[in-house]
Design an enzyme around this catalytic site. Structure first.
Site, PDB file in Angstrom:
ATOM      1  N   TYR A 156     -32.746  11.602  10.348  1.00 40.29           N
ATOM      2  CA  TYR A 156     -33.771  10.636  10.745  1.00 40.29           C
ATOM      3  C   TYR A 156     -33.373   9.217  10.357  1.00 40.29           C
ATOM      4  CZ  TYR A 156     -38.425   8.607  11.369  1.00 40.29           C
ATOM      5  OH  TYR A 156     -39.475   7.831  11.780  1.00 40.29           O
ATOM      6  N   LYS A 160     -32.568   5.931  12.811  1.00 39.49           N
ATOM      7  CA  LYS A 160     -33.364   4.703  12.797  1.00 39.49           C
ATOM      8  C   LYS A 160     -32.526   3.479  12.426  1.00 39.49           C
ATOM      9  CE  LYS A 160     -37.102   6.628  14.203  1.00 39.49           C
ATOM     10  NZ  LYS A 160     -37.607   6.351  15.569  1.00 39.49           N
TER      11      LYS A 160
END
Length: 251
Positions: A156, A160
């Site tokens: 994740y 990002k």
């Protein structure tokens, strides 16, 4: 400012931030094309707005290049012009040490959180340049993890951080064509993904701590505000989070 006769595409609009942003845009008079993998949930989003007739539901997978091309083709065919793309769709994975994270899971997160937004951005820019007059706006859903990771969040957090690069490249290359790009970094919105931190979130020192959460309506209204700005105004980065979230000084 009313968005009448403006058109937006919102990905991941079957729930959470995508759903409430789509509803907020529809309620402001925008035409909104919503997409996600769950058809029934998309239709629920449409029915929750005050202007459901301005909404087009298209079910599919944003990592499928052919689907994304058709998504944009249908948008232009229906509404004639595109003003906004909200790259919202995203997933996370279980918080595990890197030695327990499979390549398949890592790639699954990167495909949804980065490859999908890349394809959507490419197709949006293609339409923005072809329009008369040219221009448009892209808003990318980043995260506080684009700046500071949580423990055991490799897939994740990497996705990002990469989204920040996509945002900056789009802003740089788009400015000659009146294309604006924003990354909104959201902390703990009260959704299925972010709301769980109110129960307890793993901290770097190993503690589980209840964290503040943010009403998702504040996020939606912030996105609508940015979307309503004239195309010669860019908000490159914006952060919205609960005041008491342990972000500044996290560690």
């Amino acid at each position: 400012m009313s968005g009448t006769n403006k058109t937006a595409i919102v990905t991941g609009a079957s729930s959470g931030i995508g759903r409430y942003t789509a509803i907020a845009l529809l309620n402001e008079g925008w035409n909104v094309v919503i997409t996600a993998r769950r058809s029934e949930a998309l239709q629920e989003t449409q029915k929750m707005s005050t202007n459901p007739d301005n909404c087009l539901c298209i079910t599919g997978e944003i990592t499928d290049e052919d689907f994304v091309v058709e998504l944009f083709n249908q948008t232009i065919s229906r509404f004639g012009r595109l003003n906004l793309l909200f790259n919202n769709a995203g997933i996370s994975s279980a918080q595990v040490p890197i030695e327990d994270l499979s390549l398949g899971e890592f790639q699954r997160v990167l495909n949804t959180n980065l490859v999908g937004p890349f394809i959507c951005t490419r197709e949006a820019v293609r339409r923005f340049k072809a329009q008369s007059p040219p221009g448009g706006r892209i808003i990318n859903n980043g995260s506080l993890s684009a700046h500071v990771p949580r423990p055991f969040s490799y897939a994740y957090t990497v996705s990002k951080h990469a989204m920040s690069g996509l945002t900056k490249c789009t802003s740089l290359d788009g400015r000659a064509f009146n294309i604006a790009c924003t990354q909104i970094d959201i902390g703990n919105a009260a959704t299925d993904m972010g709301g769980r931190h109110a129960v307890g979130a793993l901290q770097p020192d190993g503690r589980m701590v209840q964290e503040g959460v943010l009403d998702v309506q504040h996020v939606a209204r912030t996105i609508v505000h940015i979307a309503s700005l004239p195309p010669d105004v860019t908000v490159l980065d914006i952060n919205i989070m609960p005041t008491n979230i342990p972000y500044i000084g996290r560690g």
